[in-house]
Design an enzyme around this catalytic site. Structure first.
Site, mmCIF file in Angstrom:
data_model
loop_
_atom_site.group_PDB
_atom_site.id
_atom_site.type_symbol
_atom_site.label_atom_id
_atom_site.label_comp_id
_atom_site.label_asym_id
_atom_site.label_seq_id
_atom_site.Cartn_x
_atom_site.Cartn_y
_atom_site.Cartn_z
ATOM 1 N N ASP A 1 -25.595 27.605 34.242
ATOM 2 C CA ASP A 1 -25.139 28.129 32.951
ATOM 3 C C ASP A 1 -25.325 29.639 32.886
ATOM 4 O O ASP A 1 -26.085 30.236 33.653
ATOM 5 C CB ASP A 1 -25.893 27.467 31.800
ATOM 6 C CG ASP A 1 -27.390 27.764 31.815
ATOM 7 O OD1 ASP A 1 -28.005 27.614 32.889
ATOM 8 O OD2 ASP A 1 -27.949 28.132 30.764
ATOM 9 N N GLU B 1 -30.607 26.654 31.485
ATOM 10 C CA GLU B 1 -31.802 27.468 31.709
ATOM 11 C C GLU B 1 -31.955 28.509 30.614
ATOM 12 O O GLU B 1 -33.072 28.810 30.165
ATOM 13 C CB GLU B 1 -31.702 28.135 33.086
ATOM 14 C CG GLU B 1 -32.962 28.862 33.531
ATOM 15 C CD GLU B 1 -32.990 30.339 33.161
ATOM 16 O OE1 GLU B 1 -34.026 30.989 33.401
ATOM 17 O OE2 GLU B 1 -31.973 30.849 32.627
#
Length: 482
Positions: free
Chosen positions: A78, A145
Site C-alpha cells: 500500500d 502498513e
C-alpha cells in the site's frame, strides 16, 4: 508508451511502472494483491494470499543455493495517497502519472508510492529472473502498513522457514536500519453544541506547507497546518468574539498536515480587524520559518451571513483551546544517539464528526515509558477541554540485536558496493519488523532501501541512481547468503 523503459535498472523500473498503474492506497489493496498472486501463478511459484490480502510468494534457490537457508524479503504494497489541492487525480481509479526530472522519478501532483513500491518492484524483478544467484526466498508483501501496520498484525508467519529478514522499507541509501520506534494512535473527540448567529463569515485556508512523514521528517520542525490553525484561532479569539462554523485539516495521522481550513463568524465591525490579524500572523510565520516553508499561503474570503449555524461560544472556546494547547512535534531527542529523535507526536487530522470535532494523533517513541507519558499528556489535555479519547493501533519498538548474523553480511556487501561503511541506525519512523519479531522472536532483521525523499507528500521523489546502486547491493547480499 512506457515512461521508464530506458532507465536502469530497467526490469526494476518496468515492474515499478506496472504497479504504479494499479490504484493501491491503504485499505484499497485487493487489486495489487491479486496482481501479485497472478504474477506468482504465471511463474508456477507457490503463493499464499490471506483474508486481508497479504501475499507470500516462495521461490526456490538458484543453482548451487538449492539447500541454503531461505531468506525473507519484505515490503508493503500500500501507499500513502496525497495530492496537490488543485489535482483532479482519483486514487481509487487512476494510475500514477510518472515522469523523470533531474535524476528523480516523480508522480505528477501526487505521492509517488516509492514508499514502498520500490520493495515490491525489486522483489518481483528478483523472482522474474533466472540468472540472479540467490538462496530460496520467501517474499512477504503486507497491506495497510501506512494505517497502522494492520497487515503485519494479521499475517501468519508460521509458514516461513527463513530466519534472516531483509525489510526493503528504508528511505536512506547510506544507512542500514537495525531498530525503530514503537507507536500508538490516539483520537480526541471534543463534543460540539451549536447555535445560530448572523455576521461576517471569514473562511481561512492554510496551504502550501511541505508536510512529510511524521516519523522521518518530524525533527525538521516543518509547519503543521492543524497546529498553526489552532494558534491563529486562539490569537483571534483573545481579541474578538468568534464563532467556529467549520474546521478540518490534514489527511492522515502519519502525515504532517499540509493544509487546514476553518470558517468563523464575527461581528461585522470586527471583520476588518480579524483579517488584519490573519495577515499579520502569515507574516510572523514566514519570519519564523526563515524560508523553510516557501509555499506557505493563507487564503481569506469574507461573506455576510444571516442565521448561520455555528459552534456555540463555549464549544468554540473549547475546540480552539484544545488545538492551541495540545502537544505536537518532536518531544525528546535520544540520549544514546546524538541528534536522533526519540519521542514525538503528530496532530495529523482534524475532522468534523456528527458528535464533535475529532483530532487524530500518532505518537512515536523508542522508549515505552516516554510513549506512555505523551499518551497520558494528550489524554489529559483532551479531558481538560471536555473531550474523550480512544486508543488504537499500538505497535512495539524494534530492539537492536547485537548478535545479528545478517547485519555483518549486509555490512560487508555494502562496503564492497559503496567502498565505505554504512551508517548503522535506529530510526524514529515505524517499521513492520517490530510486529514480525513479536510473532517470531527468532527473526534476524535488517532494513535497507534507496533514497526516497519527502515521502507521504506530493513532493515525494525516488533517486534513480540510488535505486540502481541499491539493487546491486541487494543482489550481492543475496549472493552472499549461501
Amino acid at each position: 508508451m512506457s515512461v521508464l523503459s530506458e532507465i536502469e535498472p530497467k526490469e526494476v523500473f518496468r515492474f515499478f511502472e506496472e504497479i504504479s498503474a494499479i490504484p493501491r492506497g491503504s485499505m484499497d489493496t485487493k487489486r495489487i494483491s491479486d496482481y501479485l498472486v497472478k504474477f506468482a501463478k504465471d511463474r508456477d511459484l507457490k503463493v499464499i494470499q490471506d483474508e486481508v490480502n497479504n501475499v507470500i510468494i516462495f521461490q526456490p534457490g538458484t543453482e548451487g543455493y538449492e539447500d541454503s537457508e531461505p531468506v525473507i524479503l519484505q515490503g508493503h504494497m500500500d501507499m500513502v495517497c496525497e495530492k496537490t489541492s488543485d489535482s483532479d487525480h482519483d486514487f481509487k481509479k487512476d494510475g500514477l502519472k510518472l515522469y523523470v526530472e533531474d535524476g528523480y522519478l516523480k508522480a505528477k501532483d501526487t505521492t509517488l508510492g516509492g514508499d514502498d513500491g520500490i520493495a515490491v518492484a525489486m522483489a518481483l524483478t528478483l523472482m522474474d529472473s533466472n540468472d540472479i544467484p540467490h538462496p530460496p526466498v520467501e517474499v512477504v508483501f503486507t497491506v495497510d502498513e501506512e494505517l497502522g501496520m494492520d497487515g503485519a498484525e494479521a499475517i501468519d508467519l508460521s509458514v516461513l522457514k527463513g530466519k534472516k529478514l531483509i525489510n526493503i522499507d528504508s528511505e536512506e541509501e547510506r544507512t542500514l536500519t537495525v531498530g525503530c520506534a514503537g507507536g500508538v494512535r490516539y483520537q480526541s473527540l471534543i463534543p460540539v453544541e451549536k447555535e445560530t448567529v448572523s455576521g461576517e463569515k471569514i473562511e481561512i485556508q492554510i496551504k502550501g506547507l511541505l508536510g512529510g512523514h511524521s516519523g522521518e521528517e518530524i525533527h525538521r520542525q516543518r509547519g503543521n497546518a492543524n497546529k498553526m490553525m489552532g494558534r491563529l484561532l486562539y490569537h483571534m479569539e483573545s481579541k474578538a468574539e468568534i464563532y467556529l462554523s467549520e474546521i478540518y485539516g490534514g489527511s492522515k495521522d502519519n502525515v504532517i498536515a499540509m493544509e487546514a481550513v476553518a470558517s468563523i463568524v464575527v461581528a461585522e465591525n470586527d471583520a476588518e480587524k480579524i483579517v488584519s490579524m490573519i495577515r499579520d500572523m502569515e507574516a510572523i510565520w514566514n519570519t519564523e520559518f526563515m524560508g523553510e516553508e516557501p509555499g506557505l499561503t493563507v487564503n481569506v474570503q469574507t461573506t455576510k451571513e444571516k442565521d448561520i449555524e455555528v459552534f456555540s461560544k463555549d464549544t468554540t472556546k473549547r475546540v480552539v483551546g484544545f488545538l492551541a494547547a495540545c502537544p505536537n512535534g518532536l518531544q525528546e531527542y535520544s540520549r544514546k544517539v546524538a541528534g536522533a529523535a526519540e519521542t514525538s507526536l503528530n496532530l495529523g487530522t482534524v475532522e468534523m464528526k456528527e458528535n464533535g470535532v475529532e483530532a487524530a494523533f500518532l505518537i512515536r517513541s523508542s522508549v515505552d515509558s516516554r510513549k506512555q507519558q505523551i499518551l497520558e499528556q494528550v489524554d489529559a489535555v483532551t479531558k481538560a477541554f471536555g473531550g474523550t479519547g480512544t486508543i488504537s493501533s499500538t505497535y512495539p519498538a524494534w530492539q537492536y540485536n547485537p548478535d545479528s548474523q545478517l547485519r555483518p553480511i549486509m555490512e560487508a556487501a555494502y562496503k564492497e558496493v559503496y567502498k565505505k561503511d554504512p551508517e548503522i541506525c535506529i530510526i524514529h519512523g515505524g517499521l513492520e519488523c517490530g510486529l514480525f519479531l513479536g510473532k517470531r522472536p527468532d527473526l534476524d532483521c535488517v532494513s535497507c532501501g534507496p533514497d526516497v525523499l519527502d515521502i507521504h507528500s506530493f513532493n515525494e521523489r525516488l533517486d534513480i541512481a540510488s535505486t540502481q546502486r541499491s539493487w546491486e547491493f541487494l543482489k550481492l547480499v543475496l549472493k552472499n547468503c549461501k
